[in-house]
Design an enzyme around this catalytic site. Structure first.
Site, PDB file in Angstrom:
ATOM      1  N   GLU A 121      71.035   0.622  14.438  1.00 37.63           N
ATOM      2  CA  GLU A 121      70.622   1.549  15.495  1.00 37.63           C
ATOM      3  C   GLU A 121      69.203   2.042  15.235  1.00 37.63           C
ATOM      4  O   GLU A 121      68.733   2.026  14.096  1.00 37.63           O
ATOM      5  CB  GLU A 121      71.566   2.762  15.540  1.00 37.63           C
ATOM      6  CG  GLU A 121      72.999   2.421  15.861  1.00 37.63           C
ATOM      7  CD  GLU A 121      73.913   3.638  15.793  1.00 37.63           C
ATOM      8  OE1 GLU A 121      74.836   3.720  16.603  1.00 37.63           O
ATOM      9  OE2 GLU A 121      73.697   4.503  14.916  1.00 37.63           O
ATOM     10  N   LYS A 123      66.472   4.890  14.661  1.00 40.67           N
ATOM     11  CA  LYS A 123      66.475   6.230  14.065  1.00 40.67           C
ATOM     12  C   LYS A 123      65.452   7.072  14.833  1.00 40.67           C
ATOM     13  O   LYS A 123      64.258   7.037  14.567  1.00 40.67           O
ATOM     14  CB  LYS A 123      66.120   6.166  12.589  1.00 40.67           C
ATOM     15  CG  LYS A 123      66.305   7.479  11.857  1.00 40.67           C
ATOM     16  CD  LYS A 123      66.114   7.299  10.349  1.00 40.67           C
ATOM     17  CE  LYS A 123      66.353   8.603   9.612  1.00 40.67           C
ATOM     18  NZ  LYS A 123      65.384   9.649   9.964  1.00 40.67           N
ATOM     19  N   ASP A 125      63.137   9.997  16.303  1.00 41.07           N
ATOM     20  CA  ASP A 125      62.319  10.982  15.597  1.00 41.07           C
ATOM     21  C   ASP A 125      62.144  12.206  16.483  1.00 41.07           C
ATOM     22  O   ASP A 125      61.202  12.312  17.270  1.00 41.07           O
ATOM     23  CB  ASP A 125      60.960  10.358  15.256  1.00 41.07           C
ATOM     24  CG  ASP A 125      60.202  11.172  14.213  1.00 41.07           C
ATOM     25  OD1 ASP A 125      60.776  12.150  13.707  1.00 41.07           O
ATOM     26  OD2 ASP A 125      59.058  10.821  13.921  1.00 41.07           O
ATOM     27  N   TYR A 227      74.768   9.119  19.230  1.00 43.47           N
ATOM     28  CA  TYR A 227      75.164   7.979  18.423  1.00 43.47           C
ATOM     29  C   TYR A 227      76.415   8.204  17.588  1.00 43.47           C
ATOM     30  O   TYR A 227      76.865   7.294  16.897  1.00 43.47           O
ATOM     31  CB  TYR A 227      74.017   7.587  17.484  1.00 43.47           C
ATOM     32  CG  TYR A 227      73.408   8.754  16.744  1.00 43.47           C
ATOM     33  CD1 TYR A 227      74.014   9.304  15.615  1.00 43.47           C
ATOM     34  CD2 TYR A 227      72.212   9.320  17.179  1.00 43.47           C
ATOM     35  CE1 TYR A 227      73.466  10.379  14.958  1.00 43.47           C
ATOM     36  CE2 TYR A 227      71.645  10.403  16.517  1.00 43.47           C
ATOM     37  CZ  TYR A 227      72.279  10.923  15.409  1.00 43.47           C
ATOM     38  OH  TYR A 227      71.726  12.005  14.754  1.00 43.47           O
ATOM     39  N   LYS A 315      63.679   2.777   6.264  1.00 37.92           N
ATOM     40  CA  LYS A 315      62.456   3.468   6.644  1.00 37.92           C
ATOM     41  C   LYS A 315      61.312   2.478   6.822  1.00 37.92           C
ATOM     42  O   LYS A 315      61.146   1.548   6.038  1.00 37.92           O
ATOM     43  CB  LYS A 315      62.077   4.494   5.574  1.00 37.92           C
ATOM     44  CG  LYS A 315      63.161   5.522   5.290  1.00 37.92           C
ATOM     45  CD  LYS A 315      63.433   6.413   6.467  1.00 37.92           C
ATOM     46  CE  LYS A 315      62.322   7.404   6.677  1.00 37.92           C
ATOM     47  NZ  LYS A 315      62.635   8.392   7.723  1.00 37.92           N
ATOM     48  N   CYS A 409      43.557  28.897 -15.024  1.00 37.65           N
ATOM     49  CA  CYS A 409      44.384  29.012 -13.816  1.00 37.65           C
ATOM     50  C   CYS A 409      43.539  29.500 -12.644  1.00 37.65           C
ATOM     51  O   CYS A 409      42.837  30.522 -12.763  1.00 37.65           O
ATOM     52  CB  CYS A 409      45.534  29.988 -14.067  1.00 37.65           C
ATOM     53  SG  CYS A 409      46.550  30.300 -12.612  1.00 37.65           S
ATOM     54  N   CYS A 412      45.057  33.291 -11.858  1.00 38.90           N
ATOM     55  CA  CYS A 412      44.987  34.439 -12.777  1.00 38.90           C
ATOM     56  C   CYS A 412      43.921  34.295 -13.859  1.00 38.90           C
ATOM     57  O   CYS A 412      43.660  35.242 -14.609  1.00 38.90           O
ATOM     58  CB  CYS A 412      46.350  34.674 -13.431  1.00 38.90           C
ATOM     59  SG  CYS A 412      46.844  33.364 -14.584  1.00 38.90           S
ATOM     60  N   CYS A 425      49.997  26.686 -16.098  1.00 32.03           N
ATOM     61  CA  CYS A 425      49.590  28.041 -16.445  1.00 32.03           C
ATOM     62  C   CYS A 425      50.779  28.687 -17.148  1.00 32.03           C
ATOM     63  O   CYS A 425      51.873  28.780 -16.571  1.00 32.03           O
ATOM     64  CB  CYS A 425      49.219  28.843 -15.196  1.00 32.03           C
ATOM     65  SG  CYS A 425      48.913  30.591 -15.544  1.00 32.03           S
ATOM     66  N   CYS A 431      50.913  36.028 -13.225  1.00 31.31           N
ATOM     67  CA  CYS A 431      50.287  35.011 -12.378  1.00 31.31           C
ATOM     68  C   CYS A 431      50.948  35.076 -11.007  1.00 31.31           C
ATOM     69  O   CYS A 431      52.134  34.716 -10.861  1.00 31.31           O
ATOM     70  CB  CYS A 431      50.439  33.625 -12.993  1.00 31.31           C
ATOM     71  SG  CYS A 431      49.624  32.314 -12.045  1.00 31.31           S
TER      72      CYS A 431
END
Length: 672
Positions: A121, A123, A125, A227, A315, A409, A412, A425, A431
């Site tokens: 079938e 698929k 979207d 479906y 896919k 980082c 921070c 970090c 942070c």
């Protein structure tokens, strides 16, 4: 009045018939002018009588603005699908299914499963729809949500003219699954006159169906294809072909490309053929779906924790494009991992404008020859048609500016630590993105499930009230919240109530919410089921933990290190002191082997009024029962609540013991 009512009913039947011919079958039988005359007559009679009969097509234009979406619990779970990226993946899926069928047939020679046959079938979207019909009446429509609970969108769905408000099947309750979409030609026509053109058909459909104003949904002129019959309290299909025929007979719009095939090689050839046709359709598809046709075989194969074993999504190869890499930013996650995010010149891929792309780490940047790539042309693609990623540079030359990994980082300023290919970090106390992420994760649906909580809420509480740890949530007061921007009385009361309601989570959800490194929902559930006590788990050693299935040395060390961390222990102590009590009943030391469920294979079906199915399953397991999801010859007992469907029917056919009296069930469980 009776004559007017009779005329209205006749007009409704006539108009609904023409809607079915036009919107579902694409076979109009009258002119637009003739249709408009019928519709105008119905509107006139409704105005004269002050009555709108059920199923009147005039209800499809959209009603008043809604206040919000109500949660809807599906009668049957909506499953995700495992993915196959290529022919090898497809064959691996097939071989697993064939092996299980061969094993079953070897053990059940008198009741063999048929040779595997398949259905292929499209698929679609768009947005998954789950429709509920009760005795032929459309009574609910919902989004997929998390597969168990979605959002009720009945007023929006009623505006889709290809969806029947009534169906001929009137024997009981059914749930029908499909996809709400916007045809590409409709999108094109809409954008020609729209003040704000829509980016793509997928987002247009999803946005319209989740719009609180059904009139907006109606304006989008959506379509829907169906479906699957996911639930029925009476129906039972022999195979998928019979199900598709049922859908067509009941006026549902079915995919024009449903193919039934008898060999996996024929399936592979069909997938290749349909993939080449994807751009010829007047709607978006993001892949194809392969299912085993026979329903009895599906029951035998069953499900993993996430997917049916009898279906797989094939896919398409991701679409690619070329654009310019403009810059790289470094983002900090809740675990402290610092991840690069690429900013590119906006480019359209499959109807989606891509501006940001994934880069995993500094080694990924070097491997893709992007170290000197700023300002250079790069290849990008949308992996699985969703997540954009950079594949590499168009040229091999170091012709761009250098991408420099940070030493500190970006949030921070703390020094970063390199662990394998990743930067971290280690400032877990101060942070901001780490702490906001940790609090948001803790409150999420799969963890403590604090309703109405969001990342924006976590950020606001961090900035204004100094909330730095999940435990801080349980020390907030109404007075703290009422003075905050965008916090009125109701919002403050709702959040306080939701936090209070979350104080008795199951142990697995609590552990998942803590965010133990290298563990996910499966591992935390395994830990909860094994230890059944937070205190015992916190005292576990790596040597103990590695004896559990799927827990290796790295995960075991992560768990032990987490619970030995003074910061984490202090957080847990504050949670417990605030009244958070993870449900962690001790397993009985000795199971009474004389109880009626000991050593039995039990299947639960339908709805129980005195307890949930999960609660019943846990009680049965504590008595030594093995609770399974499907009925087979090995099933000893089926417990049937209200609206029990095909599992009950199968149990009756196989002569399996059935418990359909809840008082008897409670007595056997030792509760009455």
């Amino acid at each position: 009045m009776p004559d007017a009512m009779e005329t209205m009913q006749t007009l409704i039947e006539e108009i609904n018939k023409h809607n079915y011919l036009y919107y579902t079958l694409d076979q109009p039988s009258i002119s637009d002018a003739e249709y408009d005359a019928l519709y105008a007559k119905l509107v006139e009679l409704e105005a004269e009588t002050g009555t709108v009969l059920p199923h009147s097509p005039t209800q499809r234009v959209g009603g008043e603005l809604l206040k919000g979406f109500e949660p809807h619990r599906h009668l049957s779970r909506l499953w995700s699908l495992d993915k196959a990226q290529n022919r090898d993946d497809l064959m691996a899926w097939y071989q697993r299914a064939q092996k299980l069928v061969d094993q079953y047939n070897a053990q059940n020679p008198e009741n063999l499963l048929p040779p595997l046959s398949f259905v292929v079938e499209l698929k679609f979207d768009g947005l998954t729809l789950n429709l509920t019909y009760d005795r032929g009446e459309l009574v609910q429509a919902a989004t997929r949500g998390n597969g168990v609970v979605g959002e009720g969108i009945l007023p929006q769905v009623k505006t889709i003219k290809s969806i029947p408000l009534q169906i001929p099947y009137k024997e009981g309750v059914i749930e029908v699954q499909g996809e709400g979409i916007m045809n590409l030609s409709v999108l094109d026509a809409y954008n020609r006159t729209a003040a704000e053109p829509l980016k793509n058909a997928r987002n247009a459909a999803a946005g319209a169906l989740r719009n609180l104003n059904p009139k907006v949904t109606a304006e989008r002129k959506l379509n829907a294809y169906f479906y699957n019959v996911g639930y029925s309290d009476a129906l039972k299909f022999r195979d998928h072909q019979e199900m598709v025929a049922f859908l067509r007979d009941n006026r549902f719009k079915v995919s024009p490309m449903v193919k039934f095939l008898n060999s996996i090689d024929a399936v592979a050839d069909e997938l290749e053929k349909l993939a080449e046709m994807r751009d010829t359709f007047d709607f978006l598809i993001d892949g194809l779906v392969v299912k085993i046709n026979d329903m009895r075989t599906r029951d035998v194969l069953g499900y993993t924790d996430k997917f049916p074993r009898w279906a797989v999504a094939y896919k398409f190869e991701a679409e690619e494009a070329v654009t310019t890499l403009l810059g790289v930013t470094w983002n900090v996650g809740r675990t402290g991992k610092v991840t690069p995010l690429a900013r590119v010149e906006p480019v359209d891929i499959g109807g989606v404008t891509v501006q940001n792309c994934t880069l995993n780490n500094i080694e990924d940047i070097e491997r893709k020859n992007l170290k000197y790539g700023l300002g250079s042309l790069v290849y990008i693609r949308r992996s699985n048609d969703v997540i954009p990623e950079i594949l590499g540079k168009v040229t091999d030359e170091a012709d761009g500016e250098e991408i420099v990994a940070p030493d500190t980082c970006p949030s921070c300023g703390h020094a970063l630590e390199k662990k394998g290919p990743h930067l971290f970090c280690t400032n877990r106390l101060d942070c901001r993105p780490q702490l906001v992420g940790r609090i948001t994760h803790f409150a999420s649906r799969d963890a403590m499930d604090i309703e109405t909580f969001s990342e924006k809420t976590a950020e606001q509480l961090y900035d204004t009230l100094g909330v730095r740890d999940p435990s801080d949530l349980y020390y907030l007061t109404f007075e703290d919240l009422i003075g905050l921007e965008r916090f009125g009385q109701k919002k403050a009361e709702n959040l306080i109530a939701a936090i209070e309601k979350s104080k008795q989570p199951d142990l697995a959800s609590f552990l998942y919410g803590l965010g133990i490194p290298n563990t996910g929902k499966t591992t935390t559930k395994e830990l909860a089921d094994h230890y059944r006590s937070l205190e015992k788990l916190m005292q576990a050693t790596p040597e103990e933990l590695v004896t559990l299935p799927d827990i290796g040395g790295i995960v075991a060390d992560s768990i032990v290190g987490f619970f030995q961390d003074p910061t984490m222990r202090r957080s847990i102590e504050r949670l417990l002191a605030a009244g958070v009590k993870p449900v962690s009943e001790e397993a009985p030391a000795v199971v009474d082997e004389d109880n009626p469920f000991f050593g039995k294979t039990v299947v639960l079906t339908g709805t129980l009024s005195s307890m949930s199915r999960d609660e019943a399953a846990k009680k049965l397991e504590k008595l030594g029962a093995k609770v399974m999801g499907s009925v087979s010859k090995k099933t000893d007992i089926v417990i049937a609540g209200e609206s029990a469907g095909s599992k009950l029917t199968k149990a009756q056919e196989l002569g399996i013991r059935i418990i359909d009296d809840e008082e008897e069930l409670k007595r056997l469980l030792g509760e009455a």
